[in-house]
Scaffold this active site. Structure first.
Site, mmCIF file in Angstrom:
data_model
loop_
_atom_site.group_PDB
_atom_site.id
_atom_site.type_symbol
_atom_site.label_atom_id
_atom_site.label_comp_id
_atom_site.label_asym_id
_atom_site.label_seq_id
_atom_site.Cartn_x
_atom_site.Cartn_y
_atom_site.Cartn_z
ATOM 1 N N ASP A 29 16.170 23.154 28.340
ATOM 2 C CA ASP A 29 16.201 24.135 27.248
ATOM 3 C C ASP A 29 16.795 25.478 27.695
ATOM 4 O O ASP A 29 16.640 26.487 27.012
ATOM 5 C CB ASP A 29 14.806 24.324 26.645
ATOM 6 C CG ASP A 29 13.806 24.803 27.681
ATOM 7 O OD1 ASP A 29 14.178 24.852 28.878
ATOM 8 O OD2 ASP A 29 12.672 25.121 27.306
ATOM 9 N N HIS A 235 42.016 26.803 43.549
ATOM 10 C CA HIS A 235 40.848 27.101 42.704
ATOM 11 C C HIS A 235 39.543 26.996 43.490
ATOM 12 O O HIS A 235 38.537 26.509 42.984
ATOM 13 C CB HIS A 235 40.819 26.176 41.485
ATOM 14 C CG HIS A 235 41.937 26.441 40.521
ATOM 15 N ND1 HIS A 235 42.361 25.528 39.585
ATOM 16 C CD2 HIS A 235 42.731 27.532 40.359
ATOM 17 C CE1 HIS A 235 43.364 26.043 38.888
ATOM 18 N NE2 HIS A 235 43.613 27.253 39.341
ATOM 19 N N ASP A 252 40.005 36.582 44.479
ATOM 20 C CA ASP A 252 40.571 36.623 43.124
ATOM 21 C C ASP A 252 39.388 36.783 42.189
ATOM 22 O O ASP A 252 38.617 35.830 41.994
ATOM 23 C CB ASP A 252 41.348 35.325 42.855
ATOM 24 C CG ASP A 252 42.043 35.326 41.489
ATOM 25 O OD1 ASP A 252 41.712 36.184 40.645
ATOM 26 O OD2 ASP A 252 42.910 34.454 41.283
ATOM 27 N N ASP A 263 41.956 40.778 36.028
ATOM 28 C CA ASP A 263 42.261 39.642 36.904
ATOM 29 C C ASP A 263 43.026 40.173 38.112
ATOM 30 O O ASP A 263 44.221 40.454 38.012
ATOM 31 C CB ASP A 263 43.093 38.633 36.095
ATOM 32 C CG ASP A 263 43.408 37.365 36.870
ATOM 33 O OD1 ASP A 263 42.915 37.210 37.994
ATOM 34 O OD2 ASP A 263 44.151 36.529 36.324
ATOM 35 N N HIS A 342 52.548 27.669 42.025
ATOM 36 C CA HIS A 342 52.138 28.102 40.684
ATOM 37 C C HIS A 342 53.132 29.127 40.159
ATOM 38 O O HIS A 342 54.036 29.561 40.871
ATOM 39 C CB HIS A 342 50.696 28.650 40.685
ATOM 40 C CG HIS A 342 50.459 29.825 41.590
ATOM 41 N ND1 HIS A 342 50.856 31.101 41.272
ATOM 42 C CD2 HIS A 342 49.846 29.912 42.804
ATOM 43 C CE1 HIS A 342 50.482 31.924 42.236
ATOM 44 N NE2 HIS A 342 49.879 31.235 43.190
ATOM 45 N N HIS A 346 50.599 35.215 33.873
ATOM 46 C CA HIS A 346 50.178 34.696 32.561
ATOM 47 C C HIS A 346 49.817 35.890 31.699
ATOM 48 O O HIS A 346 49.571 36.983 32.216
ATOM 49 C CB HIS A 346 48.978 33.746 32.730
ATOM 50 C CG HIS A 346 47.865 34.307 33.579
ATOM 51 N ND1 HIS A 346 46.922 35.185 33.095
ATOM 52 C CD2 HIS A 346 47.579 34.161 34.897
ATOM 53 C CE1 HIS A 346 46.096 35.516 34.069
ATOM 54 N NE2 HIS A 346 46.470 34.927 35.178
ATOM 55 N N HIS A 353 43.474 33.723 30.791
ATOM 56 C CA HIS A 353 44.795 33.153 30.501
ATOM 57 C C HIS A 353 44.944 33.298 28.994
ATOM 58 O O HIS A 353 44.526 32.436 28.232
ATOM 59 C CB HIS A 353 44.873 31.689 30.936
ATOM 60 C CG HIS A 353 44.766 31.525 32.419
ATOM 61 N ND1 HIS A 353 44.554 30.323 33.047
ATOM 62 C CD2 HIS A 353 44.839 32.447 33.427
ATOM 63 C CE1 HIS A 353 44.516 30.505 34.359
ATOM 64 N NE2 HIS A 353 44.676 31.784 34.622
ATOM 65 N N GLU A 376 51.435 37.742 39.988
ATOM 66 C CA GLU A 376 50.607 37.209 41.062
ATOM 67 C C GLU A 376 51.286 36.153 41.916
ATOM 68 O O GLU A 376 50.863 34.999 41.943
ATOM 69 C CB GLU A 376 49.313 36.646 40.486
ATOM 70 C CG GLU A 376 49.488 35.674 39.315
ATOM 71 C CD GLU A 376 48.151 35.069 38.890
ATOM 72 O OE1 GLU A 376 47.441 34.538 39.741
ATOM 73 O OE2 GLU A 376 47.834 35.133 37.682
ATOM 74 N N TYR A 380 50.957 29.699 50.339
ATOM 75 C CA TYR A 380 49.824 28.924 50.849
ATOM 76 C C TYR A 380 50.368 27.896 51.830
ATOM 77 O O TYR A 380 51.117 27.001 51.441
ATOM 78 C CB TYR A 380 49.102 28.234 49.681
ATOM 79 C CG TYR A 380 48.904 29.189 48.510
ATOM 80 C CD1 TYR A 380 47.812 30.052 48.463
ATOM 81 C CD2 TYR A 380 49.864 29.257 47.486
ATOM 82 C CE1 TYR A 380 47.665 30.943 47.413
ATOM 83 C CE2 TYR A 380 49.724 30.148 46.439
ATOM 84 C CZ TYR A 380 48.638 30.992 46.400
ATOM 85 O OH TYR A 380 48.496 31.883 45.375
ATOM 86 N N ARG A 397 47.651 35.735 48.233
ATOM 87 C CA ARG A 397 48.082 36.013 46.852
ATOM 88 C C ARG A 397 47.796 37.488 46.597
ATOM 89 O O ARG A 397 46.798 38.028 47.092
ATOM 90 C CB ARG A 397 47.345 35.133 45.834
ATOM 91 C CG ARG A 397 47.765 35.411 44.380
ATOM 92 C CD ARG A 397 47.351 34.321 43.383
ATOM 93 N NE ARG A 397 45.923 34.131 43.277
ATOM 94 C CZ ARG A 397 45.234 33.134 43.803
ATOM 95 N NH1 ARG A 397 45.855 32.207 44.515
ATOM 96 N NH2 ARG A 397 43.932 33.043 43.654
ATOM 97 N N GLU A 399 47.717 40.039 43.222
ATOM 98 C CA GLU A 399 47.749 39.964 41.758
ATOM 99 C C GLU A 399 47.352 41.290 41.125
ATOM 100 O O GLU A 399 46.297 41.843 41.431
ATOM 101 C CB GLU A 399 46.785 38.872 41.270
ATOM 102 C CG GLU A 399 46.646 38.797 39.758
ATOM 103 C CD GLU A 399 45.802 37.621 39.290
ATOM 104 O OE1 GLU A 399 44.849 37.239 40.012
ATOM 105 O OE2 GLU A 399 46.076 37.102 38.199
#
Ligand code: GLY
Ligand code: MN
Ligand code: MN
Length: 428
Positions: A29, A235, A252, A263, A342, A346, A353, A376, A380, A397, A399
């Site tokens: 619940d 991710h 990130d 972001d 990538h 975006h 996004h 960004e 890698y 990265r 960004e």
């Protein structure tokens, strides 16, 4: 109200039906933290669950009607769960023409749809909701022998709303600037808190602490706090590993403030000093990001920043012996994808996004003032035979959040440093 009017003007008559998000059970619940639907909130400013917006467009016979269905006042439930507006207070506060109890939806929707030709809805977003709309239309159709006509066209309201949401108004930009500022502070705080031996989740905790301390309601997405090789997992959200001296840390993370996302990604050395190999890759990504940001202006297409970043990265990959051949050949064969897989950004807005088409009639769309996007690029490098060993397990990265302005652009996330020297100084 202005946005609802704008939508009503774009509709070809008919009725738009836009529900907010349902509450969702997490286990037994206990619920997930509630988050309203972005479209619904964009048009209403109303945060309670169990609510539906109905807009009846103006016709030759009647003016437009903006109607809210929401929970009724309930003294007993309010003791347990807190304040609810109830229809009459909601109508006044949020400037609706009419407001009714949500329990009246099934009774009233067929009436509202009678004689209308088009229903605007986010088709396919929620199968149960699609069925309910079909049910209301069928209820109207069942009365056709008495001379009423039922809607015969369902149109996706997101086509209209996405274009509206893509261009941010002054209020939205004020909120996004503040969200970006809070996230920038959180990144600075996290950088200073980072030490060899700490765990990734301890740094995540510092970020969340700063978000909440400044009134942001939640992270806009699950924070990535990735030490060393974990940064090469795009991710990575486990955030469980211990931080090693000599590794980089990629963070990130961005907060959501009053329905708007930020972001930011920064990558920095856990012990406060870049190694030569880390610095090579870091400065390459930074140069790619600068090249992309330079292209983020009206008159250029959505794809121009990405192309600019790719060219800088491809040149670097050739210079560092990561890719072989000419830069043009690397771009042509897409060999760079072994290290950069990538895109360079975006749209950013209520959703991290965010909505909005990237192409129109098959062509990359033009950037224009009021659009907000991320820039960004990254790199890698996983261990592999043909890759120089000193680059293994480096993931970088960088960004930032960028607003396109009439003059060029504004970087919303300038509050957190990214030059090598600035980072090393902040961490001392
Ligand atoms: N944090 C999600 C992204 O950078 O796209
Ligand atoms: Mn992003
Ligand atoms: Mn991000």
């Amino acid at each position: 109200m202005i946005r609802r009017r704008q939508l009503a003007l774009k509709m070809k008559g008919g009725v738009a039906i836009i529900p907010t998000a349902p509450e969702r059970l997490r286990n037994r619940d206990a619920h997930y933290p509630y988050r309203f639907d972005s479209y619904f909130y964009y048009l209403t400013g109303f945060k309670e669950p169990e609510a539906v917006l109905v807009i009846v467009a103006a016709s030759a016979k009647a003016p437009a009607r903006h109607i809210l269905f929401c929970r009724t006042k309930d003294v007993e439930r309010e003791i347990w769960d807190g304040f609810r507006y109830g229809p009459s207070q909601a109508r006044e506060t949020f400037c609706f023409d009419e407001a009714y109890a949500i329990t009246l939806l099934d009774e009233m929707l067929p009436q509202l749809l009678t004689g209308q030709s088009v229903v605007y809805s986010a088709i396919g977003h929620d199968a149960a909701w699609d069925q309910r709309i079909a049910g209301w239309i069928n209820t109207v159709r069942a009365q056709s022998r008495s001379g009423v006509t039922a809607p015969h066209e369902i149109s996706d309201c997101r086509v209209l709303l996405d274009e509206m949401r893509l261009i941010k108004d002054a209020y939205e930009l004020q909120t996004m600037r503040r969200a970006a500022e809070i996230s920038a502070q959180a990144h600075c705080f996290a950088m200073k808190a980072t030490k060899p031996g700490k765990f990734e989740y301890e740094i995540e905790a510092e970020l969340l602490h700063v978000f909440r301390r400044h009134g942001a309601q939640a992270p806009a997405y699950t924070s990535i706090v990735a030490g060393g090789a974990n940064a090469c997992i795009l991710h990575y959200i486990d955030n469980t590993a211990q931080l090693n001296s000599g590794d980089l840390l990629l963070i990130d993370a961005g907060c959501e403030l009053d329905g708007y996302a930020s972001d930011i990604t920064r990558t920095f050395p856990i012990n406060g000093r870049f190694t030569p190999a880390q610095k090579d890759i870091y400065e390459l990504v930074l140069a790619a990001q600068q090249a992309a940001i330079d292209k983020a202006r009206s008159g250029n297409t959505w794809n121009d920043p990405h192309q600019a970043a790719l060219r800088v990265l491809a040149q670097g990959f050739v210079d560092f012996g990561l890719c072989q051949g000419s830069v043009d050949a690397v771009l042509e064969s897409e060999d760079y994808r072994r290290f950069y897989m990538h895109r360079t950004g975006h749209w950013l807005g209520m959703d991290v996004h965010d909505v909005g088409e990237y192409k129109q009639l098959g062509e990359w769309r033009m950037l224009q003032a009021g659009m907000t996007l991320t820039v960004e690029p990254g790199c890698y490098i996983r261990p592999a035979e043909n890759v120089p060993q000193h680059f293994w397990d480096i993931g970088v990265r960088i960004e930032d959040d960028v607003l396109i302005t009439p003059e060029g652009h504004e970087i919303l996330t300038v509050g957190v440093p990214k030059a090598v020297r600035e980072i090393e100084e902040l961490m001392q």
